[in-house]
Design a protein around this motif. Structure first.
Motif, PDB file in Angstrom:
ATOM      1  N   ASN A 166       7.765  49.486  22.454  1.00  0.00           N
ATOM      2  CA  ASN A 166       8.553  50.547  22.643  1.00  0.00           C
ATOM      3  C   ASN A 166      10.317  49.593  20.952  1.00  0.00           C
ATOM      4  OD1 ASN A 166       9.607  53.176  22.908  1.00  0.00           O
ATOM      5  ND2 ASN A 166      10.697  52.322  24.806  1.00  0.00           N
ATOM      6  N   ARG A 167       9.565  48.560  20.237  1.00  0.00           N
ATOM      7  CA  ARG A 167      10.515  48.459  19.134  1.00  0.00           C
ATOM      8  C   ARG A 167      10.280  48.919  17.628  1.00  0.00           C
ATOM      9  NH1 ARG A 167      10.912  42.783  19.746  1.00  0.00           N
ATOM     10  NH2 ARG A 167       8.938  42.593  19.943  1.00  0.00           N
ATOM     11  N   LEU A 168      11.226  49.016  17.269  1.00  0.00           N
ATOM     12  CA  LEU A 168      10.844  49.408  15.686  1.00  0.00           C
ATOM     13  C   LEU A 168      10.906  48.517  15.068  1.00  0.00           C
ATOM     14  CD1 LEU A 168      10.753  51.753  13.932  1.00  0.00           C
ATOM     15  CD2 LEU A 168      12.732  51.071  12.943  1.00  0.00           C
ATOM     16  N   ILE A 169       9.315  47.918  14.207  1.00  0.00           N
ATOM     17  CA  ILE A 169       8.672  46.629  13.562  1.00  0.00           C
ATOM     18  C   ILE A 169       9.046  46.827  11.875  1.00  0.00           C
ATOM     19  CG2 ILE A 169       7.961  44.581  13.127  1.00  0.00           C
ATOM     20  CD1 ILE A 169       9.938  44.634  16.002  1.00  0.00           C
ATOM     21  N   SER A 170      10.029  46.044  11.118  1.00  0.00           N
ATOM     22  CA  SER A 170       9.572  45.798   9.405  1.00  0.00           C
ATOM     23  C   SER A 170       8.100  45.102   9.494  1.00  0.00           C
ATOM     24  CB  SER A 170      10.312  46.719   8.961  1.00  0.00           C
ATOM     25  OG  SER A 170      11.501  44.951   8.784  1.00  0.00           O
ATOM     26  N   ARG A 171       7.478  45.972   8.537  1.00  0.00           N
ATOM     27  CA  ARG A 171       6.813  44.682   8.078  1.00  0.00           C
ATOM     28  C   ARG A 171       6.442  44.417   6.397  1.00  0.00           C
ATOM     29  NH1 ARG A 171       5.692  42.062  12.370  1.00  0.00           N
ATOM     30  NH2 ARG A 171       4.601  43.406  14.352  1.00  0.00           N
ATOM     31  N   PRO A 172       6.814  43.592   6.423  1.00  0.00           N
ATOM     32  CA  PRO A 172       5.199  42.064   6.838  1.00  0.00           C
ATOM     33  C   PRO A 172       6.648  40.861   7.380  1.00  0.00           C
ATOM     34  CG  PRO A 172       5.935  41.680   4.768  1.00  0.00           C
ATOM     35  CD  PRO A 172       6.368  43.048   4.404  1.00  0.00           C
ATOM     36  N   ASP A 173       8.491  41.620   7.373  1.00  0.00           N
ATOM     37  CA  ASP A 173       8.985  40.504   7.318  1.00  0.00           C
ATOM     38  C   ASP A 173       9.225  39.978   9.217  1.00  0.00           C
ATOM     39  OD1 ASP A 173      11.613  42.557   8.752  1.00  0.00           O
ATOM     40  OD2 ASP A 173      10.236  42.726   6.923  1.00  0.00           O
ATOM     41  N   GLY A 174       8.744  41.726   9.594  1.00  0.00           N
ATOM     42  CA  GLY A 174       8.578  41.250  11.272  1.00  0.00           C
ATOM     43  C   GLY A 174      10.655  41.477  11.542  1.00  0.00           C
TER      44      GLY A 174
ATOM     45  N   SER B 281      17.107  49.494  14.850  1.00  0.00           N
ATOM     46  CA  SER B 281      16.775  50.265  15.709  1.00  0.00           C
ATOM     47  C   SER B 281      16.666  51.789  15.152  1.00  0.00           C
ATOM     48  CB  SER B 281      18.761  50.507  16.236  1.00  0.00           C
ATOM     49  OG  SER B 281      19.543  50.869  14.804  1.00  0.00           O
ATOM     50  N   SER B 282      16.339  52.820  15.991  1.00  0.00           N
ATOM     51  CA  SER B 282      16.574  54.248  15.439  1.00  0.00           C
ATOM     52  C   SER B 282      17.551  54.491  14.215  1.00  0.00           C
ATOM     53  CB  SER B 282      15.816  54.914  16.686  1.00  0.00           C
ATOM     54  OG  SER B 282      14.751  54.710  17.089  1.00  0.00           O
ATOM     55  N   ASP B 283      18.399  54.189  14.514  1.00  0.00           N
ATOM     56  CA  ASP B 283      19.802  54.818  13.533  1.00  0.00           C
ATOM     57  C   ASP B 283      19.639  54.028  12.397  1.00  0.00           C
ATOM     58  OD1 ASP B 283      20.525  53.028  15.143  1.00  0.00           O
ATOM     59  OD2 ASP B 283      22.332  54.415  15.356  1.00  0.00           O
ATOM     60  N   GLY B 284      18.376  53.043  12.017  1.00  0.00           N
ATOM     61  CA  GLY B 284      18.162  52.110  10.778  1.00  0.00           C
ATOM     62  C   GLY B 284      19.229  51.324  10.509  1.00  0.00           C
ATOM     63  N   VAL B 285      19.287  50.271  11.793  1.00  0.00           N
ATOM     64  CA  VAL B 285      19.806  49.396  11.546  1.00  0.00           C
ATOM     65  C   VAL B 285      18.961  47.797  12.055  1.00  0.00           C
ATOM     66  CG1 VAL B 285      22.401  47.728  13.083  1.00  0.00           C
ATOM     67  CG2 VAL B 285      22.302  50.245  12.427  1.00  0.00           C
ATOM     68  N   GLY B 286      19.242  46.927  11.164  1.00  0.00           N
ATOM     69  CA  GLY B 286      18.565  46.006  11.803  1.00  0.00           C
ATOM     70  C   GLY B 286      19.008  45.080  12.780  1.00  0.00           C
ATOM     71  N   LEU B 287      18.438  44.726  13.586  1.00  0.00           N
ATOM     72  CA  LEU B 287      19.077  44.040  15.229  1.00  0.00           C
ATOM     73  C   LEU B 287      18.238  42.788  15.128  1.00  0.00           C
ATOM     74  CD1 LEU B 287      18.450  47.316  17.874  1.00  0.00           C
ATOM     75  CD2 LEU B 287      20.444  46.320  16.764  1.00  0.00           C
ATOM     76  N   ALA B 288      17.109  42.020  14.818  1.00  0.00           N
ATOM     77  CA  ALA B 288      17.021  40.754  15.186  1.00  0.00           C
ATOM     78  C   ALA B 288      15.725  40.598  13.400  1.00  0.00           C
ATOM     79  CB  ALA B 288      16.009  40.476  16.553  1.00  0.00           C
ATOM     80  N   GLY B 289      15.757  39.471  12.878  1.00  0.00           N
ATOM     81  CA  GLY B 289      14.836  39.012  12.360  1.00  0.00           C
ATOM     82  C   GLY B 289      15.644  38.558  11.404  1.00  0.00           C
ATOM     83  N   PRO B 290      14.660  38.328   9.815  1.00  0.00           N
ATOM     84  CA  PRO B 290      15.282  37.421   8.325  1.00  0.00           C
ATOM     85  C   PRO B 290      16.329  39.421   8.229  1.00  0.00           C
ATOM     86  CG  PRO B 290      13.104  38.343   8.463  1.00  0.00           C
ATOM     87  CD  PRO B 290      12.823  38.595  10.277  1.00  0.00           C
ATOM     88  N   LEU B 291      16.391  40.392   8.395  1.00  0.00           N
ATOM     89  CA  LEU B 291      17.078  41.269   7.819  1.00  0.00           C
ATOM     90  C   LEU B 291      17.924  42.284   8.632  1.00  0.00           C
ATOM     91  CD1 LEU B 291      14.049  43.312   5.883  1.00  0.00           C
ATOM     92  CD2 LEU B 291      15.901  41.562   5.076  1.00  0.00           C
ATOM     93  N   GLU B 292      18.503  41.015  10.317  1.00  0.00           N
ATOM     94  CA  GLU B 292      19.401  41.773  10.644  1.00  0.00           C
ATOM     95  C   GLU B 292      20.606  41.379   9.764  1.00  0.00           C
ATOM     96  OE1 GLU B 292      21.985  39.762  15.045  1.00  0.00           O
ATOM     97  OE2 GLU B 292      20.015  38.764  13.437  1.00  0.00           O
ATOM     98  N   GLY B 293      21.406  42.899  10.314  1.00  0.00           N
ATOM     99  CA  GLY B 293      22.884  43.328  10.421  1.00  0.00           C
ATOM    100  C   GLY B 293      22.493  43.912   9.481  1.00  0.00           C
ATOM    101  N   GLN B 294      21.661  44.477   8.066  1.00  0.00           N
ATOM    102  CA  GLN B 294      20.808  45.267   7.196  1.00  0.00           C
ATOM    103  C   GLN B 294      20.956  47.152   7.694  1.00  0.00           C
ATOM    104  OE1 GLN B 294      19.039  44.389   3.725  1.00  0.00           O
ATOM    105  NE2 GLN B 294      19.395  42.475   3.871  1.00  0.00           N
ATOM    106  N   ARG B 295      21.747  47.582   6.712  1.00  0.00           N
ATOM    107  CA  ARG B 295      21.063  49.388   7.118  1.00  0.00           C
ATOM    108  C   ARG B 295      19.941  49.945   6.292  1.00  0.00           C
ATOM    109  NH1 ARG B 295      24.937  51.602  10.650  1.00  0.00           N
ATOM    110  NH2 ARG B 295      26.107  50.226  11.408  1.00  0.00           N
ATOM    111  N   LEU B 296      19.295  50.378   6.757  1.00  0.00           N
ATOM    112  CA  LEU B 296      18.293  51.536   6.043  1.00  0.00           C
ATOM    113  C   LEU B 296      19.477  52.831   5.573  1.00  0.00           C
ATOM    114  CD1 LEU B 296      15.340  52.206   8.502  1.00  0.00           C
ATOM    115  CD2 LEU B 296      15.152  50.279   6.204  1.00  0.00           C
ATOM    116  N   THR B 297      18.612  52.820   4.526  1.00  0.00           N
ATOM    117  CA  THR B 297      19.520  54.411   3.320  1.00  0.00           C
ATOM    118  C   THR B 297      18.925  55.719   3.627  1.00  0.00           C
ATOM    119  OG1 THR B 297      19.711  52.600   1.519  1.00  0.00           O
ATOM    120  CG2 THR B 297      19.948  54.859   1.275  1.00  0.00           C
ATOM    121  N   PRO B 298      19.133  55.815   4.580  1.00  0.00           N
ATOM    122  CA  PRO B 298      19.353  57.699   4.820  1.00  0.00           C
ATOM    123  C   PRO B 298      18.822  58.674   3.276  1.00  0.00           C
ATOM    124  CG  PRO B 298      21.393  57.354   5.320  1.00  0.00           C
ATOM    125  CD  PRO B 298      21.418  56.036   4.883  1.00  0.00           C
TER     126      PRO B 298
END
Length: 376
Positions: free
Chosen positions: A322-330, A334-351
């Motif tokens: 039930n977690r949204l994970i990006s690969r290969p970085d892991g 969040s489902s609204d595009g915010v990095g919660l944990a991992g190498p890209l924590e704090g970044q935002r996806l571009t809508p």
């Protein structure tokens, strides 16, 4: 109550005589192969055709008055002052902007269709067309200059046509296209801001500090009543029948009022069947070479769309426990595009551009649309 009677009653309540337009032509469902930028580009010839298909909706400019000095209250205050029209299952359009949250109750918007707002110095126009079930947020800038929008009284594919007040009522803009159809800015586009279709209970749960649009609009209306019907009851305009006004193209692939989440990249289009995608949750797709993430956000019961390119690198996404994970970085997102944990924590996806809309309207503008095929 029939569809035409509903529209007439609406115009009657507004004090305006109604006129019905029934022009349009029928086309077969477009094939899904060979979908390229060249096919979906809106060029000069398409723009001329759209402009020629603009029709009167029976309302003069500003006959449906926009809200130009919006008044807001807190969620707690809204529960008291709007209790007669704002229930937990009431539809609201939710805006998150610069750390602030705003809720626009649909039962208020149905009488005004446009709210012109300035947030942190940025002009924003919240737009809603009840005939096509489309709520879209736009930055209120035309050619880099601040402007706001009014209702023109005209329709294209049964959808709201706005006018730009900085240049006058002959400067017409399509709500769904976000493009100027006529006037000095013909062919220019507007930049969207993400606006989500959700319910009051879901929005206030996620955004307890939200501001809520009130009925203090300067143009009082019968806010407890929807002239088109109800989203909580079956058998009204929102569920049954076809478009109230003519459309340029028709498809029988889905029922006309089926809700899809329309996704646009440039002028290329993808339709995501919303009800079915609730089970799918996440898909990695590509439109005209653009890598996209389509993701279902359960908190707000909404479908969002983002670019999968982050800092020049294209990611793929999956749901895991039930977690949204990006690969290969892991990275966990969040489902609204915010990095919660991992190498890209704090970044935002571009809508990218996305919004809910009735199928007939989406197809009317984008007959070459792809439809996201969902696995069973």
């Amino acid at each position: 109550m029939t569809e035409s009677l509903t529209r007439r009653n609406f115009l009657k309540w507004m004090g305006i005589a109604a006129s019905a337009i029934t022009t349009g032509r029928v086309a077969t469902v477009a094939g899904q192969e060979g979908y390229t930028a060249a096919r979906c580009k809106i060029g000069e010839s398409e723009l001329v055709e759209f402009s020629q298909e603009v029709r009167s909706g029976g309302v003069p400019p500003d006959g449906i008055p926009s809200i130009d000095a919006p008044d807001y209250v807190s969620a707690e205050r809204a529960e008291k002052t709007l209790s007669g029209i704002l229930a937990d299952d009431s539809v609201v359009f939710g805006l998150e902007y610069e750390g602030q949250a705003f809720a626009y109750p649909r039962i208020i918007m149905v009488w005004h269709e446009i709210v012109n707002e300035v947030i942190d110095g940025d002009p924003i126009s919240i737009t809603y067309c009840p005939l096509t079930g489309s709520a879209i947020g736009y930055r209120g800038k035309v050619s880099g200059e601040k402007s706001d929008f009014g209702t023109s009284g005209k329709l294209l594919n049964s959808n709201l046509v706005m006018y730009d007040r900085s240049t006058g009522t002959e400067s017409l803009w399509s709500q769904i296209l976000g493009t100027s159809l006529r006037g000095p800015h013909a062919g220019e586009g507007l930049e969207t801001v993400p606006l989500v279709w959700t319910t009051w209970s879901q929005w206030k749960e996620k955004h307890p500090n939200t501001s809520v649009l009130t009925t203090d609009t300067g143009n009082p209306r019968s806010y407890g009543r929807d002239p088109y019907g109800s989203y909580q009851k079956d058998g009204t305009y929102y569920q049954e029948g076809g478009p109230m006004f003519g459309v340029m193209e028709e498809s029988r692939r889905f029922s006309p009022k089926k809700v899809v989440t329309g996704v646009k990249v440039g002028d290329c289009a993808l339709a995501v069947p919303k009800a079915e995608f609730r089970e799918q949750k996440v898909r990695n797709v590509e439109i005209s070479g653009e890598p996209l993430l389509i993701v279902y956000e359960e908190e707000l019961d909404t479908v969002r769309a983002f670019s999968r390119e982050i800092s020049g690198s294209v990611k793929s996404f999956e749901k895991q426990n039930n977690r949204l994970i990006s690969r290969p970085d892991g990275t966990t997102w969040s489902s609204d595009g915010v990095g919660l944990a991992g190498p890209l924590e704090g970044q935002r996806l571009t809508p990218v551009d996305f919004f809910d809309v009735m199928w007939f309207a989406w197809y009317g503008f984008f007959p070459d649309t792809r439809v996201l095929e969902l696995s069973s």
